[in-house]
Motif scaffolding. Structure first.
Motif, PDB file in Angstrom:
ATOM      1  N   GLU A   5       0.824  -1.199   0.000  1.00  0.00           N
ATOM      2  CA  GLU A   5       0.000   0.000   0.000  1.00  0.00           C
ATOM      3  C   GLU A   5       0.865   1.259   0.000  1.00  0.00           C
ATOM      4  OE1 GLU A   5      -3.408   0.017  -0.102  1.00  0.00           O
ATOM      5  OE2 GLU A   5      -3.274  -2.160  -0.346  1.00  0.00           O
ATOM      6  N   GLN A   6       0.311   2.357  -0.531  1.00  0.00           N
ATOM      7  CA  GLN A   6       0.986   3.649  -0.472  1.00  0.00           C
ATOM      8  C   GLN A   6       0.116   4.628   0.304  1.00  0.00           C
ATOM      9  OE1 GLN A   6       2.650   5.207  -4.083  1.00  0.00           O
ATOM     10  NE2 GLN A   6       3.962   3.424  -4.389  1.00  0.00           N
ATOM     11  N   HIS A   7       0.742   5.337   1.257  1.00  0.00           N
ATOM     12  CA  HIS A   7       0.027   6.271   2.119  1.00  0.00           C
ATOM     13  C   HIS A   7       0.791   7.586   2.220  1.00  0.00           C
ATOM     14  CE1 HIS A   7      -2.610   3.040   3.604  1.00  0.00           C
ATOM     15  NE2 HIS A   7      -1.518   2.298   3.707  1.00  0.00           N
ATOM     16  N   ILE A   8       0.058   8.671   2.390  1.00  0.00           N
ATOM     17  CA  ILE A   8       0.640   9.983   2.675  1.00  0.00           C
ATOM     18  C   ILE A   8      -0.025  10.522   3.937  1.00  0.00           C
ATOM     19  CG2 ILE A   8       0.940  12.374   1.909  1.00  0.00           C
ATOM     20  CD1 ILE A   8       0.850  11.350  -0.982  1.00  0.00           C
ATOM     21  N   TYR A   9       0.812  10.896   4.914  1.00  0.00           N
ATOM     22  CA  TYR A   9       0.303  11.469   6.159  1.00  0.00           C
ATOM     23  C   TYR A   9       0.990  12.797   6.437  1.00  0.00           C
ATOM     24  CZ  TYR A   9      -1.579   6.793   6.988  1.00  0.00           C
ATOM     25  OH  TYR A   9      -2.259   5.596   6.858  1.00  0.00           O
ATOM     26  N   GLN A  10       0.229  13.741   6.942  1.00  0.00           N
ATOM     27  CA  GLN A  10       0.783  15.041   7.330  1.00  0.00           C
ATOM     28  C   GLN A  10       0.730  15.180   8.844  1.00  0.00           C
ATOM     29  OE1 GLN A  10       0.056  17.506   3.205  1.00  0.00           O
ATOM     30  NE2 GLN A  10      -1.350  17.925   4.881  1.00  0.00           N
ATOM     31  N   CYS A  11       1.868  15.501   9.416  1.00  0.00           N
ATOM     32  CA  CYS A  11       1.982  15.686  10.861  1.00  0.00           C
ATOM     33  C   CYS A  11       2.076  17.190  11.094  1.00  0.00           C
ATOM     34  CB  CYS A  11       3.210  14.949  11.389  1.00  0.00           C
ATOM     35  SG  CYS A  11       3.177  14.709  13.163  1.00  0.00           S
ATOM     36  N   CYS A  12       0.966  17.794  11.505  1.00  0.00           N
ATOM     37  CA  CYS A  12       0.860  19.244  11.520  1.00  0.00           C
ATOM     38  C   CYS A  12      -0.184  19.656  12.554  1.00  0.00           C
ATOM     39  CB  CYS A  12       0.463  19.749  10.134  1.00  0.00           C
ATOM     40  SG  CYS A  12      -0.994  18.895   9.450  1.00  0.00           S
ATOM     41  N   SER A  13      -0.302  20.945  12.785  1.00  0.00           N
ATOM     42  CA  SER A  13      -1.238  21.431  13.805  1.00  0.00           C
ATOM     43  C   SER A  13      -2.302  22.367  13.246  1.00  0.00           C
ATOM     44  CB  SER A  13      -0.465  22.154  14.911  1.00  0.00           C
ATOM     45  OG  SER A  13       0.266  23.255  14.380  1.00  0.00           O
ATOM     46  N   GLY A  14      -2.063  22.949  12.084  1.00  0.00           N
ATOM     47  CA  GLY A  14      -2.919  24.019  11.581  1.00  0.00           C
ATOM     48  C   GLY A  14      -4.365  23.647  11.345  1.00  0.00           C
ATOM     49  N   GLY A  15      -4.630  22.399  10.952  1.00  0.00           N
ATOM     50  CA  GLY A  15      -5.998  22.011  10.636  1.00  0.00           C
ATOM     51  C   GLY A  15      -6.850  21.712  11.843  1.00  0.00           C
ATOM     52  N   THR A  59       5.876  32.892   7.250  1.00  0.00           N
ATOM     53  CA  THR A  59       5.193  33.732   8.235  1.00  0.00           C
ATOM     54  C   THR A  59       4.023  34.511   7.622  1.00  0.00           C
ATOM     55  OG1 THR A  59       6.825  35.492   7.867  1.00  0.00           O
ATOM     56  CG2 THR A  59       7.230  33.972   9.695  1.00  0.00           C
ATOM     57  N   ALA A  60       3.742  34.270   6.360  1.00  0.00           N
ATOM     58  CA  ALA A  60       2.576  34.908   5.719  1.00  0.00           C
ATOM     59  C   ALA A  60       1.773  33.854   4.966  1.00  0.00           C
ATOM     60  CB  ALA A  60       3.039  36.017   4.775  1.00  0.00           C
ATOM     61  N   PRO A  61       1.316  32.804   5.672  1.00  0.00           N
ATOM     62  CA  PRO A  61       0.693  31.670   4.993  1.00  0.00           C
ATOM     63  C   PRO A  61      -0.733  31.961   4.543  1.00  0.00           C
ATOM     64  CG  PRO A  61       0.615  31.360   7.360  1.00  0.00           C
ATOM     65  CD  PRO A  61       1.390  32.620   7.127  1.00  0.00           C
ATOM     66  N   ASP A  62      -1.117  31.365   3.412  1.00  0.00           N
ATOM     67  CA  ASP A  62      -2.515  31.389   2.989  1.00  0.00           C
ATOM     68  C   ASP A  62      -2.967  29.961   2.673  1.00  0.00           C
ATOM     69  OD1 ASP A  62      -1.049  30.989   0.738  1.00  0.00           O
ATOM     70  OD2 ASP A  62      -1.960  32.599  -0.451  1.00  0.00           O
ATOM     71  N   TYR A  63      -2.448  29.030   3.455  1.00  0.00           N
ATOM     72  CA  TYR A  63      -2.774  27.613   3.315  1.00  0.00           C
ATOM     73  C   TYR A  63      -2.986  27.040   4.719  1.00  0.00           C
ATOM     74  CZ  TYR A  63       2.186  28.036   4.218  1.00  0.00           C
ATOM     75  OH  TYR A  63       3.384  28.429   4.734  1.00  0.00           O
ATOM     76  N   VAL A  64      -3.715  25.925   4.791  1.00  0.00           N
ATOM     77  CA  VAL A  64      -3.925  25.223   6.056  1.00  0.00           C
ATOM     78  C   VAL A  64      -3.675  23.737   5.805  1.00  0.00           C
ATOM     79  CG1 VAL A  64      -5.564  24.598   7.872  1.00  0.00           C
ATOM     80  CG2 VAL A  64      -5.636  26.895   6.863  1.00  0.00           C
ATOM     81  N   PHE A  65      -2.733  23.166   6.521  1.00  0.00           N
ATOM     82  CA  PHE A  65      -2.421  21.750   6.366  1.00  0.00           C
ATOM     83  C   PHE A  65      -3.406  20.899   7.167  1.00  0.00           C
ATOM     84  CE2 PHE A  65       2.034  23.610   6.074  1.00  0.00           C
ATOM     85  CZ  PHE A  65       2.043  23.589   4.694  1.00  0.00           C
TER      86      PHE A  65
END
Length: 512
Positions: free
Chosen positions: A341-351, A442-448
């Motif tokens: 299997e192939q998986h992608i995971y994001q380890c982040c806090s913004g969402g 420091t000027a993001p317009d995205y949310v992980f």
């Protein structure tokens, strides 16, 4: 390291069950994240079959085992293990840590085909955390370590079709895309790159084109001029295809290479956001070196920076290193349980537990105002100026020396707590340098988003959620930033200040 750490019994942990008896190769253990992954495996997975470490020799320690014992095993990351049971820790290093002298950027890791094949057949999995995290690396070097060396990881997997591969990437492969960023293949935000029916992007022609441009630069420059031109080429090409810097561009290319090379095989990609000090393990605040956000914190603490480009309402996505290490181990266990299997995971806090740049700055300033003396390696005195985030346009006008209308100049200087004498301009070089490197973050317009990682934790169950926590909702940002992270920077990352003494200087001269 000991079974008493397993809450609820070892049998109830799917992660421990999958890793029991398994042999895992790790690259990049000379780095910050690699050390934390290694420490957690030793401490929390006592029945792992063996941990193999690919380590490049150096002049002082040409042998991987020697370098490991002198440069890695001596790290404070292992203090908890030593204090708990020194004998058991030493026995684990002796019996189950296998050091391999090799280079991840060389075919077969420089081992030769027979030795590389033998290594491949001994292994069950590989965790690749080796990378150049220099945002302004020379393009040829960044391509080598962040992209092309993954062909060597893929070759190891071809030698052993059962091998599970876990690649550590970064959330910032998102580049200049805006909006909600899911755990999926990222589309370039700039010039088009062909996409395969399987979803990954075909990068071979692009890599050849980049090599041609690198060779053209090499044919025209030498020495420091060559280095500078290769850095500029990397930034220019990254921007062309939709990335802010060479690091994130070449990490994205690496993802595409692996997804194509390992079609039908086990591949897990873990993308952390900005990795900072530990929330809890191996010790609250444990960190090694100065990371992305810390360079700005340090410059503010030393009163080098008071103005920075940024969006106060934007989410600065920071994640403690222990949550990343846990995500890697959990993802590895899943890969071993579900081969192919192939998986992608994001380890982040913004969402799920966002902290804005404005909140980040306010916590920093409040702690420096009320408790600066507790961080003697960080603050030499209480900062006398505020730390102000302004929009990029105003920032560029100020630091470029363009004369602003008098009313705006007065307003900016008053905001910064400065008089009209403009003495603060002496630190603008530092400010501009940091802004060039980190301004994009420091000027993001995205949310992980990390929905899939949270789903994985739910599937693993309550015991593994407790043993290997990955949920950023556990972070109290005020407490973490003010009491854990700053304390960790002060204790682990910064050296004791050398105070110059006229008396001691005279004594040294007399002794000489």
């Amino acid at each position: 390291m000991t079974k008493r750490q397993v809450s609820g019994g070892e049998a109830s942990s799917r992660v421990l069950e999958q890793l029991r008896g398994k042999k895992v190769l790790i690259t990049g253990t000379t780095g910050f994240l690699g050390k934390v992954v290694l420490e957690k495996l030793i401490r929390a997975v006592p029945d792992i079959g063996g941990i193999y470490l690919l380590i490049r020799g150096n002049k002082r320690h040409p042998n991987a085992r020697s370098r490991f014992l002198n440069e890695i095993a001596t790290s404070s990351v292992f203090d908890r293990l030593r204090e708990a049971d020194t004998e058991a820790f030493d026995a684990f290093l002796e019996d189950r840590i296998h050091c391999v002298t090799g280079e991840v950027t060389e075919p077969g890791f420089g081992l030769g085909e027979p030795a590389c094949r033998k290594l491949a057949m001994e292994l069950d999995a590989v965790i690749n955390s080796a990378a150049s995290v220099n945002f302004r690396e020379e393009l040829d070097k960044a391509l080598t370590i962040n992209t092309l060396c993954l062909e060597n990881i893929a070759q190891l997997a071809r030698m052993n079709p059962a091998l599970a591969v876990l690649q550590v990437s970064t959330c910032y492969v998102n580049g200049m895309n805006s909006g909600q960023v899911a755990e999926a293949v990222i589309k370039p935000a700039g010039e088009a790159i062909p996409q395969s029916p399987e979803g990954y992007y075909e990068i071979e022609d692009l890599v050849r084109l980049l090599h041609d441009k690198i060779e053209d630069v090499r044919s025209r420059y030498t020495g420091k001029a060559l280095e500078k031109k290769l850095v500029e080429l990397g930034i220019r090409e990254a921007n062309r295809y939709g990335w802010s810097d060479t690091y994130t561009f070449t990490k994205w290319l690496g993802e595409q290479l692996l997804m194509k090379a390992l079609q039908g095989r086990s591949l897990t990609i873990v993308r952390p956001s900005i990795i900072e000090s530990a929330l809890e393990e191996p010790a609250p605040g444990w960190i090694e070196g100065v990371k992305v956000a810390d360079a700005i914190i340090l410059a503010y603490a030393r009163e080098k920076v008071t103005l920075f480009p940024g969006k106060r309402s934007g989410i600065i996505d920071v994640i403690p290193v222990d949550l990343v290490a846990n995500a890697i181990i959990m993802g590895l266990a899943e890969a071993l349980a579900e081969p192919g299997e192939q998986h992608i995971y994001q380890c982040c806090s913004g969402g799920s537990n966002p902290v804005t740049l404005g909140q980040f700055i306010d916590h920093l300033m409040e702690e420096s105002k009320t408790n600066y003396a507790a961080y003697d390696h960080l603050f030499y005195r209480q900062p006398s100026k505020p730390f102000v985030a302004v929009n990029r346009g105003l920032f560029d006008l100020v630091v470029s020396g363009v004369r602003l209308p008098l009313s705006i100049t007065d307003r900016v200087l008053k905001l910064l707590g400065n008089s009209r004498d403009l003495k603060w301009l002496r630190n603008l070089d530092t400010t501009q340098s940091l802004a060039t490197i980190f301004g994009f973050y420091t000027a993001p317009d995205y949310v992980f988003r990390n929905d899939r990682l949270q789903d994985l934790a739910e599937r693993m169950g309550q015991t593994d959620k407790a043993l290997f926590p990955v949920d950023p909702k556990a972070i109290d940002w005020q407490h973490y930033l003010r009491k854990i992270h700053l304390a960790g920077l002060n204790r682990y990352a910064l050296k004791e200040r050398k105070v110059y003494s006229l008396k001691s200087s005279r004594q040294r001269k007399k002794a000489a």
